[in-house]
Design a protein around this motif. Structure first.
Motif, PDB file in Angstrom:
ATOM      1  N   GLY A  56     -18.789  13.599  27.159  1.00 46.54           N
ATOM      2  CA  GLY A  56     -19.904  12.914  27.774  1.00 46.54           C
ATOM      3  C   GLY A  56     -19.933  11.446  27.372  1.00 46.54           C
ATOM      4  O   GLY A  56     -20.602  10.641  27.987  1.00 46.54           O
ATOM      5  N   SER A  57     -19.215  11.096  26.351  1.00 55.08           N
ATOM      6  CA  SER A  57     -19.130   9.720  25.886  1.00 55.08           C
ATOM      7  C   SER A  57     -17.651   9.380  25.742  1.00 55.08           C
ATOM      8  O   SER A  57     -16.969   9.897  24.867  1.00 55.08           O
ATOM      9  CB  SER A  57     -19.822   9.574  24.535  1.00 55.08           C
ATOM     10  OG  SER A  57     -19.413   8.383  23.893  1.00 55.08           O
ATOM     11  N   ARG A  58     -17.158   8.531  26.615  1.00 49.85           N
ATOM     12  CA  ARG A  58     -15.739   8.156  26.533  1.00 49.85           C
ATOM     13  C   ARG A  58     -15.425   7.514  25.192  1.00 49.85           C
ATOM     14  O   ARG A  58     -14.389   7.790  24.591  1.00 49.85           O
ATOM     15  CB  ARG A  58     -15.379   7.200  27.663  1.00 49.85           C
ATOM     16  CG  ARG A  58     -15.339   7.846  28.998  1.00 49.85           C
ATOM     17  CD  ARG A  58     -14.937   6.868  30.053  1.00 49.85           C
ATOM     18  NE  ARG A  58     -15.026   7.509  31.358  1.00 49.85           N
ATOM     19  CZ  ARG A  58     -14.924   6.865  32.489  1.00 49.85           C
ATOM     20  NH1 ARG A  58     -14.743   5.565  32.500  1.00 49.85           N
ATOM     21  NH2 ARG A  58     -15.004   7.511  33.634  1.00 49.85           N
ATOM     22  N   ARG A  59     -16.324   6.659  24.729  1.00 49.04           N
ATOM     23  CA  ARG A  59     -16.080   5.977  23.467  1.00 49.04           C
ATOM     24  C   ARG A  59     -16.077   6.975  22.308  1.00 49.04           C
ATOM     25  O   ARG A  59     -15.254   6.908  21.404  1.00 49.04           O
ATOM     26  CB  ARG A  59     -17.154   4.903  23.221  1.00 49.04           C
ATOM     27  CG  ARG A  59     -16.878   4.046  22.028  1.00 49.04           C
ATOM     28  CD  ARG A  59     -15.655   3.218  22.294  1.00 49.04           C
ATOM     29  NE  ARG A  59     -15.013   2.886  21.042  1.00 49.04           N
ATOM     30  CZ  ARG A  59     -13.956   2.122  20.957  1.00 49.04           C
ATOM     31  NH1 ARG A  59     -13.408   1.635  22.043  1.00 49.04           N
ATOM     32  NH2 ARG A  59     -13.418   1.864  19.811  1.00 49.04           N
ATOM     33  N   GLY A  60     -17.014   7.926  22.330  1.00 46.94           N
ATOM     34  CA  GLY A  60     -17.067   8.928  21.278  1.00 46.94           C
ATOM     35  C   GLY A  60     -15.818   9.791  21.248  1.00 46.94           C
ATOM     36  O   GLY A  60     -15.276  10.093  20.183  1.00 46.94           O
ATOM     37  N   ALA A  61     -15.343  10.186  22.427  1.00 50.12           N
ATOM     38  CA  ALA A  61     -14.127  11.000  22.506  1.00 50.12           C
ATOM     39  C   ALA A  61     -12.912  10.210  22.022  1.00 50.12           C
ATOM     40  O   ALA A  61     -12.060  10.737  21.302  1.00 50.12           O
ATOM     41  CB  ALA A  61     -13.914  11.498  23.929  1.00 50.12           C
ATOM     42  N   LEU A  62     -12.839   8.947  22.400  1.00 50.57           N
ATOM     43  CA  LEU A  62     -11.719   8.105  21.973  1.00 50.57           C
ATOM     44  C   LEU A  62     -11.759   7.867  20.465  1.00 50.57           C
ATOM     45  O   LEU A  62     -10.735   7.958  19.787  1.00 50.57           O
ATOM     46  CB  LEU A  62     -11.732   6.777  22.722  1.00 50.57           C
ATOM     47  CG  LEU A  62     -10.591   5.822  22.401  1.00 50.57           C
ATOM     48  CD1 LEU A  62      -9.237   6.455  22.682  1.00 50.57           C
ATOM     49  CD2 LEU A  62     -10.747   4.533  23.180  1.00 50.57           C
ATOM     50  N   ASP A  63     -12.940   7.582  19.937  1.00 51.67           N
ATOM     51  CA  ASP A  63     -13.066   7.385  18.486  1.00 51.67           C
ATOM     52  C   ASP A  63     -12.632   8.637  17.726  1.00 51.67           C
ATOM     53  O   ASP A  63     -11.963   8.553  16.692  1.00 51.67           O
ATOM     54  CB  ASP A  63     -14.506   7.032  18.118  1.00 51.67           C
ATOM     55  CG  ASP A  63     -14.899   5.625  18.547  1.00 51.67           C
ATOM     56  OD1 ASP A  63     -14.012   4.824  18.910  1.00 51.67           O
ATOM     57  OD2 ASP A  63     -16.114   5.331  18.540  1.00 51.67           O
ATOM     58  N   ASN A  64     -13.025   9.809  18.223  1.00 51.84           N
ATOM     59  CA  ASN A  64     -12.629  11.060  17.577  1.00 51.84           C
ATOM     60  C   ASN A  64     -11.116  11.257  17.645  1.00 51.84           C
ATOM     61  O   ASN A  64     -10.495  11.674  16.669  1.00 51.84           O
ATOM     62  CB  ASN A  64     -13.353  12.241  18.217  1.00 51.84           C
ATOM     63  CG  ASN A  64     -13.161  13.513  17.431  1.00 51.84           C
ATOM     64  OD1 ASN A  64     -13.560  13.614  16.280  1.00 51.84           O
ATOM     65  ND2 ASN A  64     -12.522  14.492  18.055  1.00 51.84           N
ATOM     66  N   ALA A  65     -10.506  10.926  18.778  1.00 47.50           N
ATOM     67  CA  ALA A  65      -9.053  11.065  18.923  1.00 47.50           C
ATOM     68  C   ALA A  65      -8.315  10.159  17.941  1.00 47.50           C
ATOM     69  O   ALA A  65      -7.351  10.583  17.300  1.00 47.50           O
ATOM     70  CB  ALA A  65      -8.636  10.744  20.365  1.00 47.50           C
ATOM     71  N   VAL A  66      -8.771   8.930  17.802  1.00 44.16           N
ATOM     72  CA  VAL A  66      -8.150   7.995  16.857  1.00 44.16           C
ATOM     73  C   VAL A  66      -8.304   8.511  15.430  1.00 44.16           C
ATOM     74  O   VAL A  66      -7.360   8.480  14.632  1.00 44.16           O
ATOM     75  CB  VAL A  66      -8.747   6.578  17.010  1.00 44.16           C
ATOM     76  CG1 VAL A  66      -8.307   5.660  15.876  1.00 44.16           C
ATOM     77  CG2 VAL A  66      -8.362   5.986  18.359  1.00 44.16           C
ATOM     78  N   ALA A  67      -9.472   9.031  15.109  1.00 42.83           N
ATOM     79  CA  ALA A  67      -9.712   9.574  13.762  1.00 42.83           C
ATOM     80  C   ALA A  67      -8.802  10.773  13.489  1.00 42.83           C
ATOM     81  O   ALA A  67      -8.305  10.938  12.371  1.00 42.83           O
ATOM     82  CB  ALA A  67     -11.182   9.959  13.604  1.00 42.83           C
TER      83      ALA A  67
END
Length: 93
Positions: A56-67
């Motif tokens: 639901g949050s592109r930024r949240g999903a991307l941040d999680n993927a990077v982490a």
């Protein structure tokens, strides 16, 4: 003719919570079993089994993927190859 075929451990279904620590733990376990490369889905496996943070949050999903990638690299070390799967995570507008 090859003397060896490189293999990787696909840990896509190894955890139910798609957060950095569980994915990194699954990758480290594969390396302990002798794999020199690991692969995982960056955005979880959307099959109703995994909990997907940041949906639901592109930024949240991307941040999680990077982490996840960072923690996996820390867990497996610099000599293990890391592959990622973006299945159904990127769609054209």
């Amino acid at each position: 003719v090859r003397d060896a075929i490189p293999l990787y451990a696909n840990v896509a279904m190894a955890t139910e919570i798609w957060q950095p620590a569980p994915v990194a733990t699954a990758c480290a376990a594969a390396v302990k079993q002798g794999f020199k490369a690991v692969k995982f889905n960056l955005f979880g496996v959307n099959n109703g089994r995994t909990k997907l943070p940041g949906r639901g949050s592109r930024r949240g999903a991307l941040d999680n993927a990077v982490a996840i990638v960072r923690e996996v690299r820390d867990a497996v070390g610099p000599d293990v190859e890391i592959g990622t799967d973006w299945t159904l995570a990127v769609v054209p507008k």
